[in-house]
Design an enzyme around this catalytic site. Structure first.
Site, PDB file in Angstrom:
ATOM      1  N   LYS A   2       0.851  -1.197   0.000  1.00  0.00           N
ATOM      2  CA  LYS A   2       0.000   0.000   0.000  1.00  0.00           C
ATOM      3  C   LYS A   2       0.884   1.243   0.000  1.00  0.00           C
ATOM      4  O   LYS A   2       1.483   1.605   1.014  1.00  0.00           O
ATOM      5  CB  LYS A   2      -0.920   0.042   1.231  1.00  0.00           C
ATOM      6  CG  LYS A   2      -2.006   1.110   1.024  1.00  0.00           C
ATOM      7  CD  LYS A   2      -2.533   1.720   2.292  1.00  0.00           C
ATOM      8  CE  LYS A   2      -1.707   2.838   2.852  1.00  0.00           C
ATOM      9  NZ  LYS A   2      -1.746   4.110   2.102  1.00  0.00           N
TER      10      LYS A   2
ATOM     11  N   SER B 118       4.907   8.235  10.175  1.00  0.00           N
ATOM     12  CA  SER B 118       5.083   9.056  11.386  1.00  0.00           C
ATOM     13  C   SER B 118       4.963   8.180  12.640  1.00  0.00           C
ATOM     14  O   SER B 118       4.345   7.108  12.602  1.00  0.00           O
ATOM     15  CB  SER B 118       4.030  10.159  11.396  1.00  0.00           C
ATOM     16  OG  SER B 118       2.744   9.573  11.363  1.00  0.00           O
TER      17      SER B 118
ATOM     18  N   CYS C 211      13.268  11.530   7.015  1.00  0.00           N
ATOM     19  CA  CYS C 211      13.313  11.076   8.416  1.00  0.00           C
ATOM     20  C   CYS C 211      14.734  11.177   8.951  1.00  0.00           C
ATOM     21  O   CYS C 211      14.948  11.090  10.147  1.00  0.00           O
ATOM     22  CB  CYS C 211      12.800   9.667   8.543  1.00  0.00           C
ATOM     23  SG  CYS C 211      13.889   8.488   7.775  1.00  0.00           S
TER      24      CYS C 211
HETATM   25  P1  NAD Z   1       2.008   9.040   7.794  1.00  0.00           P
HETATM   26  O1  NAD Z   1       2.233   8.355   9.086  1.00  0.00           O
HETATM   27  O2  NAD Z   1       1.001  10.127   7.742  1.00  0.00           O
HETATM   28  O3  NAD Z   1       1.522   7.983   6.682  1.00  0.00           O
HETATM   29  C1  NAD Z   1       2.240   6.783   6.454  1.00  0.00           C
HETATM   30  C2  NAD Z   1       1.276   5.722   5.931  1.00  0.00           C
HETATM   31  O4  NAD Z   1       0.314   5.441   6.937  1.00  0.00           O
HETATM   32  C3  NAD Z   1       0.520   6.136   4.682  1.00  0.00           C
HETATM   33  O5  NAD Z   1       0.480   5.040   3.802  1.00  0.00           O
HETATM   34  C4  NAD Z   1      -0.854   6.491   5.190  1.00  0.00           C
HETATM   35  O6  NAD Z   1      -1.876   6.181   4.271  1.00  0.00           O
HETATM   36  C5  NAD Z   1      -1.009   5.651   6.449  1.00  0.00           C
HETATM   37  N1  NAD Z   1      -1.755   6.325   7.511  1.00  0.00           N
HETATM   38  C6  NAD Z   1      -1.743   7.640   7.828  1.00  0.00           C
HETATM   39  N2  NAD Z   1      -2.515   7.876   8.901  1.00  0.00           N
HETATM   40  C7  NAD Z   1      -3.012   6.690   9.286  1.00  0.00           C
HETATM   41  C8  NAD Z   1      -3.875   6.281  10.346  1.00  0.00           C
HETATM   42  N3  NAD Z   1      -4.356   7.149  11.215  1.00  0.00           N
HETATM   43  N4  NAD Z   1      -4.171   4.962  10.445  1.00  0.00           N
HETATM   44  C9  NAD Z   1      -3.692   4.068   9.566  1.00  0.00           C
HETATM   45  N5  NAD Z   1      -2.879   4.403   8.545  1.00  0.00           N
HETATM   46  C10 NAD Z   1      -2.532   5.691   8.404  1.00  0.00           C
HETATM   47  O7  NAD Z   1       3.418   9.529   7.266  1.00  0.00           O
HETATM   48  P2  NAD Z   1       3.739  10.463   6.013  1.00  0.00           P
HETATM   49  O8  NAD Z   1       3.298  11.853   6.316  1.00  0.00           O
HETATM   50  O9  NAD Z   1       3.290   9.836   4.759  1.00  0.00           O
HETATM   51  O10 NAD Z   1       5.343  10.407   6.006  1.00  0.00           O
HETATM   52  C11 NAD Z   1       6.156  11.212   6.792  1.00  0.00           C
HETATM   53  C12 NAD Z   1       6.561  10.528   8.077  1.00  0.00           C
HETATM   54  O11 NAD Z   1       7.257   9.307   7.807  1.00  0.00           O
HETATM   55  C13 NAD Z   1       7.525  11.372   8.907  1.00  0.00           C
HETATM   56  O12 NAD Z   1       7.164  11.283  10.251  1.00  0.00           O
HETATM   57  C14 NAD Z   1       8.876  10.694   8.671  1.00  0.00           C
HETATM   58  O13 NAD Z   1       9.828  10.910   9.681  1.00  0.00           O
HETATM   59  C15 NAD Z   1       8.470   9.267   8.572  1.00  0.00           C
HETATM   60  N6  NAD Z   1       9.476   8.468   7.887  1.00  0.00           N
HETATM   61  C16 NAD Z   1      10.232   7.626   8.634  1.00  0.00           C
HETATM   62  C17 NAD Z   1      11.225   6.872   8.044  1.00  0.00           C
HETATM   63  C18 NAD Z   1      12.064   5.937   8.859  1.00  0.00           C
HETATM   64  O14 NAD Z   1      12.772   5.141   8.287  1.00  0.00           O
HETATM   65  N7  NAD Z   1      12.033   5.994  10.167  1.00  0.00           N
HETATM   66  C19 NAD Z   1      11.447   6.983   6.655  1.00  0.00           C
HETATM   67  C20 NAD Z   1      10.643   7.843   5.917  1.00  0.00           C
HETATM   68  C21 NAD Z   1       9.657   8.597   6.550  1.00  0.00           C
END
Ligand code: NAD
Length: 458
Positions: free
Chosen positions: A137, A190, A245
């Protein structure tokens, strides 16, 4: 935006394909990955352009996104070596013990928006090489590169059903987390969502690895190579418009380092050209992902100012004439940040660099170690002793020494700690092999033929 019915169809498809795929010899599985790697090379520029177009990062950054992803495919091509088990003869007289690794079954990958090529490729190449089938996804904010990546995998003649793609948001994710036929979940996003994924997935009996957000500190010592540290800090803070990140979000200037360093960063920040990266070849920084995200980052900068920090360079009202309605933010530099400020404690995920000042390295390390997140931390210094002290004591999983964004490559784990990671086994490297397989241990003893069990009497 898929709901539970389409998710169910995708998972059932992966379950059916699993029976044959896991019996496929690893060498045959990787032949498909070798073909895939060549197709990714052939379509490299097209994929990079797609990343730039849907995400907004520069073409150079997008190329890095695709290149790092291809490196995971290359690593997955060595699965015949990585998957080998262990044997010990004579654990007791005449008894041997062997450990082999078998795939876990149907695996799921849920991805964030900020690395449209790399993060998906962190997951499915390794999962497939290990013999699993997969439901992927992508982020609903960047679905296009993902579709292209999977079309190329089909072109590489991956058997039907081995990889399935579903699009959607929370409803789709919940259906995946609770589906009884899903065995393992890889998540990157996140921290609050990572925690939710980990808790819900494990409550439903799944193996989960969930990488979360970050707040990465970069210590600049007074003896640091001045030019290299300024250059590294600017890239760490403002590269990909801070949507990484592993972005350097706080510069920790020790002793006299701040006096030279802060004005130099401010000067560069003011001159970074912000614009449409898919149309303006001189643009050094693109838009952030959505209007809502831009408002969130603007709000955090404002809170910083309200709480007493000093906004030295303010990117909130940057103007891009050719795209007055774009979601642009300019580089922002905030000095005199304190540990009780919101801007210090929350992940901003935008082109915002905080500055904190310290008398010595010890206090900088102590402050960094109080942070809830534990992704990365860097130091710029010429002193081996300071670097050694720092890397030994700092409580994050990825450390840079004179390197601003110490993101590990495919063959090392992407090893966030604490609030930046939920689970036991990380993404990438050997930990990925352990995550996508489970151990089976055979203990065997053979008697004389006349004492043995007769399988076929006739
Ligand atoms: P996000 O958490 O909003 O979304 C990530 C995924 O989760 C998406 O596919 C989204 O559809 C899904 N999602 C969002 N809210 C949800 C919920 N309430 N319930 C279930 N699924 C949900 O993250 P984003 O804004 O797409 O990406 C940025 C974040 O990702 C930043 O916090 C960044 O630090 C993190 N990140 C971490 C790494 C790592 O390796 N640690 C790498 C890249 C990005």
């Amino acid at each position: 935006m898929c709901g539970a019915d389409i998710v169910d169809a995708a998972v059932q498809s992966a379950r059916r394909a699993f029976e044959d795929w896991w019996q496929t010899p690893p060498v045959e599985r990787i032949r498909i990955l070798f073909r895939y790697k060549m197709l990714l090379e052939d379509h490299f520029e097209e994929l990079a352009k797609s990343v730039t177009q849907e995400h907004g990062k520069t073409l150079t950054e997008a190329r890095g996104d695709v290149r790092r992803g291809i490196e995971v495919v290359e690593y997955a091509c060595s699965i015949t070596e990585l998957l080998k088990g262990e044997v010990l003869e004579n654990i007791a007289r005449g008894i041997d013990c062997e450990m082999v690794r078998q795939p876990v079954g149907v695996c799921v990958g849920i991805c964030p928006y900020n690395f449209p090529a790399l993060v998906p490729m962190w997951m499915y190449p390794m999962a497939l090489a290990c013999g699993n089938t997969f439901v992927f996804k992508p982020s609903e904010k960047v679905p296009l590169t993902s579709i292209r990546l999977i079309e190329l995998l089909c072109e590489a003649r991956l058997p039907k059903g081995v990889l399935n793609i579903v699009h959607g948001g929370r409803e789709c994710v919940d259906a995946l987390l609770t589906h009884p036929e899903v065995n393992a979940i890889s998540f990157v996003g996140s921290s609050p969502v990572a925690k939710y994924i980990f808790e819900t997935g494990t409550q439903h009996g799944k193996r989960v690895q969930a990488a979360g957000g970050a707040k990465n500190f970069v210590v600049i010592m007074p003896d640091a190579d001045y030019e290299k540290s300024v250059e590294g800090m600017v890239d760490a803070a403002f590269g990909c418009a801070g949507q990484r990140c592993m972005a350097g979000s706080t510069a920790m200037a020790v002793g006299s380092a701040g006096e030279q360093f802060v004005p130099a960063i401010a000067e560069i920040a003011r001159n970074i050209r912000v614009g449409p990266t898919d149309r303006d070849p001189d643009a050094q920084m693109g838009a952030v992902i959505t209007q809502q995200h831009r408002e969130r980052v603007r709000g955090l900068i404002e809170t910083g100012a309200d709480e007493g920090a000093d906004v030295l360079v303010d990117g909130r009202n940057v103007k891009v004439d050719s795209q007055p309605n774009g979601f642009y933010l300019g580089p922002t530099l905030i000095d005199k940040v304190e540990t009780n400020m919101t801007i210090h404690n929350e992940e901003v995920f935008g082109p915002v660099l905080n500055v904190m000042r310290f008398d010595d390295l010890d206090t900088a390390i102590e402050t960094a170690n109080q942070c809830a997140f534990g992704n990365g931390c860097c130091i710029y210094t010429q002193s081996g002793k300071a670097a050694r002290e720092f890397r030994h004591r700092v409580k994050t999983g990825m450390i840079g020494i004179n390197v601003g964004v110490p993101a590990p490559l495919a063959y090392f784990p992407f090893s966030g700690w604490d609030y930046s990671f939920f689970g036991g086994l990380h993404i990438q490297g050997r930990e990925a092999v352990y995550f996508y397989t489970r151990a089976k241990v055979y203990t065997s003893r053979w008697f004389r033929p006349d004492e043995g069990y007769i399988w076929h009497k006739d």
